[in-house]
Motif scaffolding. Structure first.
Motif, PDB file in Angstrom:
ATOM      1  N   UNK A  41      44.243  29.535  57.955  1.00  0.00           N
ATOM      2  CA  UNK A  41      43.003  29.158  57.264  1.00  0.00           C
ATOM      3  C   UNK A  41      42.256  30.394  56.780  1.00  0.00           C
ATOM      4  N   UNK A  42      42.371  31.503  57.534  1.00  0.00           N
ATOM      5  CA  UNK A  42      41.735  32.745  57.081  1.00  0.00           C
ATOM      6  C   UNK A  42      42.420  33.272  55.816  1.00  0.00           C
ATOM      7  N   UNK A  43      43.738  33.266  55.832  1.00  0.00           N
ATOM      8  CA  UNK A  43      44.472  33.724  54.655  1.00  0.00           C
ATOM      9  C   UNK A  43      44.162  32.856  53.436  1.00  0.00           C
ATOM     10  N   UNK A  44      44.013  31.549  53.679  1.00  0.00           N
ATOM     11  CA  UNK A  44      43.703  30.637  52.576  1.00  0.00           C
ATOM     12  C   UNK A  44      42.325  30.946  51.988  1.00  0.00           C
ATOM     13  N   UNK A  45      41.329  31.140  52.851  1.00  0.00           N
ATOM     14  CA  UNK A  45      39.986  31.429  52.363  1.00  0.00           C
ATOM     15  C   UNK A  45      39.942  32.751  51.614  1.00  0.00           C
ATOM     16  N   UNK A  46      40.631  33.768  52.128  1.00  0.00           N
ATOM     17  CA  UNK A  46      40.647  35.066  51.451  1.00  0.00           C
ATOM     18  C   UNK A  46      41.328  34.950  50.093  1.00  0.00           C
ATOM     19  N   UNK A  47      42.440  34.231  50.044  1.00  0.00           N
ATOM     20  CA  UNK A  47      43.162  34.074  48.777  1.00  0.00           C
ATOM     21  C   UNK A  47      42.324  33.346  47.742  1.00  0.00           C
ATOM     22  N   UNK A  48      41.693  32.245  48.142  1.00  0.00           N
ATOM     23  CA  UNK A  48      40.877  31.497  47.195  1.00  0.00           C
ATOM     24  C   UNK A  48      39.633  32.281  46.783  1.00  0.00           C
ATOM     25  N   UNK A  49      39.093  33.095  47.698  1.00  0.00           N
ATOM     26  CA  UNK A  49      37.946  33.938  47.341  1.00  0.00           C
ATOM     27  C   UNK A  49      38.334  34.961  46.289  1.00  0.00           C
ATOM     28  N   UNK A  50      39.504  35.584  46.453  1.00  0.00           N
ATOM     29  CA  UNK A  50      39.976  36.557  45.466  1.00  0.00           C
ATOM     30  C   UNK A  50      40.217  35.889  44.111  1.00  0.00           C
ATOM     31  N   UNK A  51      40.804  34.689  44.128  1.00  0.00           N
ATOM     32  CA  UNK A  51      41.008  33.967  42.869  1.00  0.00           C
ATOM     33  C   UNK A  51      39.678  33.628  42.206  1.00  0.00           C
ATOM     34  N   UNK A  52      38.692  33.275  43.017  1.00  0.00           N
ATOM     35  CA  UNK A  52      37.371  32.961  42.466  1.00  0.00           C
ATOM     36  C   UNK A  52      36.741  34.194  41.830  1.00  0.00           C
ATOM     37  N   UNK A  53      36.872  35.343  42.486  1.00  0.00           N
ATOM     38  CA  UNK A  53      36.329  36.584  41.932  1.00  0.00           C
ATOM     39  C   UNK A  53      37.005  36.909  40.605  1.00  0.00           C
ATOM     40  N   UNK A  54      38.321  36.725  40.546  1.00  0.00           N
ATOM     41  CA  UNK A  54      39.044  36.970  39.294  1.00  0.00           C
ATOM     42  C   UNK A  54      38.537  36.048  38.194  1.00  0.00           C
ATOM     43  N   UNK A  55      38.306  34.777  38.526  1.00  0.00           N
ATOM     44  CA  UNK A  55      37.795  33.834  37.533  1.00  0.00           C
ATOM     45  C   UNK A  55      36.395  34.222  37.058  1.00  0.00           C
ATOM     46  N   UNK A  56      35.567  34.711  37.981  1.00  0.00           N
ATOM     47  CA  UNK A  56      34.211  35.131  37.610  1.00  0.00           C
ATOM     48  C   UNK A  56      34.276  36.312  36.644  1.00  0.00           C
ATOM     49  N   UNK A  57      35.166  37.270  36.944  1.00  0.00           N
ATOM     50  CA  UNK A  57      35.308  38.428  36.064  1.00  0.00           C
ATOM     51  C   UNK A  57      35.804  38.011  34.683  1.00  0.00           C
ATOM     52  N   UNK A  58      36.799  37.123  34.653  1.00  0.00           N
ATOM     53  CA  UNK A  58      37.320  36.650  33.368  1.00  0.00           C
ATOM     54  C   UNK A  58      36.262  35.865  32.603  1.00  0.00           C
ATOM     55  N   UNK A  59      35.492  35.045  33.341  1.00  0.00           N
ATOM     56  CA  UNK A  59      34.465  34.232  32.684  1.00  0.00           C
ATOM     57  C   UNK A  59      33.387  35.100  32.031  1.00  0.00           C
ATOM     58  N   UNK A  60      32.990  36.172  32.702  1.00  0.00           N
ATOM     59  CA  UNK A  60      31.902  36.992  32.184  1.00  0.00           C
ATOM     60  C   UNK A  60      32.379  38.157  31.325  1.00  0.00           C
ATOM     61  N   UNK A  61      33.670  38.507  31.439  1.00  0.00           N
ATOM     62  CA  UNK A  61      34.152  39.648  30.672  1.00  0.00           C
ATOM     63  C   UNK A  61      35.084  39.305  29.531  1.00  0.00           C
ATOM     64  N   UNK A  62      35.705  38.126  29.564  1.00  0.00           N
ATOM     65  CA  UNK A  62      36.689  37.771  28.547  1.00  0.00           C
ATOM     66  C   UNK A  62      36.255  36.522  27.789  1.00  0.00           C
ATOM     67  N   UNK A  63      36.010  35.434  28.534  1.00  0.00           N
ATOM     68  CA  UNK A  63      35.617  34.180  27.885  1.00  0.00           C
ATOM     69  C   UNK A  63      34.101  34.171  27.697  1.00  0.00           C
ATOM     70  N   UNK A  64      33.650  34.783  26.631  1.00  0.00           N
ATOM     71  CA  UNK A  64      32.221  34.857  26.367  1.00  0.00           C
ATOM     72  C   UNK A  64      31.769  33.598  25.629  1.00  0.00           C
ATOM     73  N   UNK A  65      30.907  32.833  26.281  1.00  0.00           N
ATOM     74  CA  UNK A  65      30.373  31.615  25.678  1.00  0.00           C
ATOM     75  C   UNK A  65      28.922  31.850  25.275  1.00  0.00           C
ATOM     76  N   UNK A  66      28.577  31.414  24.098  1.00  0.00           N
ATOM     77  CA  UNK A  66      27.230  31.598  23.582  1.00  0.00           C
ATOM     78  C   UNK A  66      26.500  30.257  23.547  1.00  0.00           C
ATOM     79  N   UNK A  67      25.182  30.354  23.551  1.00  0.00           N
ATOM     80  CA  UNK A  67      24.376  29.152  23.401  1.00  0.00           C
ATOM     81  C   UNK A  67      24.611  28.552  22.008  1.00  0.00           C
ATOM     82  N   UNK A  68      24.555  27.233  21.932  1.00  0.00           N
ATOM     83  CA  UNK A  68      24.768  26.577  20.646  1.00  0.00           C
ATOM     84  C   UNK A  68      23.568  26.812  19.735  1.00  0.00           C
TER      85      UNK A  68
END
Length: 324
Positions: A41-68
């Motif tokens: 369960x520790x390995x699972x939480x660490x793995x999913x946390x790392x994936x979440x961090x990667x998604x946050x970086x991609x969301x704010x650094x690559x997939x730039x969404x603007x207000x309509x």
């Protein structure tokens, strides 16, 4: 597409759980040193946390969404409208025929017909103030953060935003949409919480990890079945069934699948249990896909963002309470 990524995320989580939990957890039967053998369960939480961090970086650094532009116009931010349109044009490789200062949105000298598409045209002084504020770079992010915190803590403004949803013309629609989101979220969450425990209690204990492998394998099959449901829902809403009858079809099949799942689980028929849960996984994600498409369409643009956000929030809150 929102429900598609939701289903894909469930598949990824189930696959990671299947890969990490059984080999790094206590065996199904026998003794176990929890400190050394039960770290899955520790390995699972660490793995999913790392994936979440990667998604946050991609969301704010690559997939730039603007207000309509619609939202910016409603909030009297014409200068930002020009900026967003220019960035969208640049991203799509379009040539910009005008500079921001020459845009009809910024030019206050043209006729009223040129402003006919604006719902809330503000004065040029407002736009000049926006450009001046945008140019103040030092500590700009701090002021913006403090403003957002202040806005989030302003309860009166939130209540004021909700009032149009309960106007005579929208009251019944708002209540019914919230009820749909809440009921669907409750059934979906309760089944997702209940399924792994039921699979575990119905499987006979074994010396190794075979029971755990079977439980997480069946959970992965259930998660995979939801991916085509999202795509099917996106297709059904544009057929002759439309939004309403697509929801009726999805909820009816989901109910039948749950009844079949209950009888199969009581009779300990594992194959039928997996089939019934997979059918529910397909139709439940189909329901969410249709709801995501239906909700924005029943509210006018001025309240659409608030209405969709509140409907989703109702579903999340009910989902939190459902396991209790």
């Amino acid at each position: 597409m929102l429900s598609v990524f939701f289903s894909v995320g469930s598949v990824v989580t189930s696959a990671v759980a299947l890969a990490l939990l059984p080999p790094f957890s206590c065996p199904d039967a026998g003794t176990c040193d929890v400190s050394t053998q039960n770290n899955g369960w520790r390995y699972l939480l660490v793995t999913m946390s790392l994936l979440t961090i990667v998604m946050v970086v991609l969301r704010n650094g690559w997939f730039r969404l603007y207000e309509t532009p619609k939202f910016l116009l409603q909030n009297k931010r014409r200068a930002d409208v020009v900026m967003v349109l220019k960035k969208v044009a640049t991203f799509n490789g379009k040539k910009q025929a005008r500079d921001a200062q020459q845009s009809p949105i910024m030019d206050g000298a043209e006729s009223d017909e040129a402003h006919a598409w604006l719902e809330w045209p503000e004065t040029d002084a407002d736009c000049a103030s926006q450009r001046t504020d945008a140019g103040r770079v030092p500590h700009g992010w701090m002021r913006s953060a403090m403003r957002r915190v202040h806005e989030a803590a302003n309860i009166k403004s939130h209540v004021k935003l909700l009032r149009p949803l309960f106007a005579p013309g929208l009251r019944r629609t708002t209540i019914l949409v919230w009820a749909i989101w809440g009921i669907v979220a409750m059934g979906f969450t309760m089944f997702n919480v209940f399924l792994p425990k039921l699979l575990e209690t119905h499987a006979p204990p074994s010396p190794g990890h075979s029971t755990q492998i079977a439980v997480y394998r069946d959970s992965l099959i259930y998660a995979i079945s939801g991916v085509p449901g999202s795509l099917l829902g996106a297709w059904l809403v544009d057929t002759r069934l439309g939004r309403i009858y697509s929801m009726v079809l999805a909820t009816s099949i989901s109910g039948v699948a749950l009844i079949g799942f209950a009888f199969a689980a009581k009779a300990h028929i594992s194959a039928l249990t997996v089939v019934a849960s997979s059918v529910f996984g397909l139709t439940s994600t189909l329901m969410f896909a249709v709801i995501y498409a239906y909700t924005p369409e029943v509210f006018r643009p001025a309240v659409r963002g608030t209405a969709c956000g509140m409907a989703s929030a109702v579903g999340r809150v009910v989902g939190i309470v459902a396991p209790l």
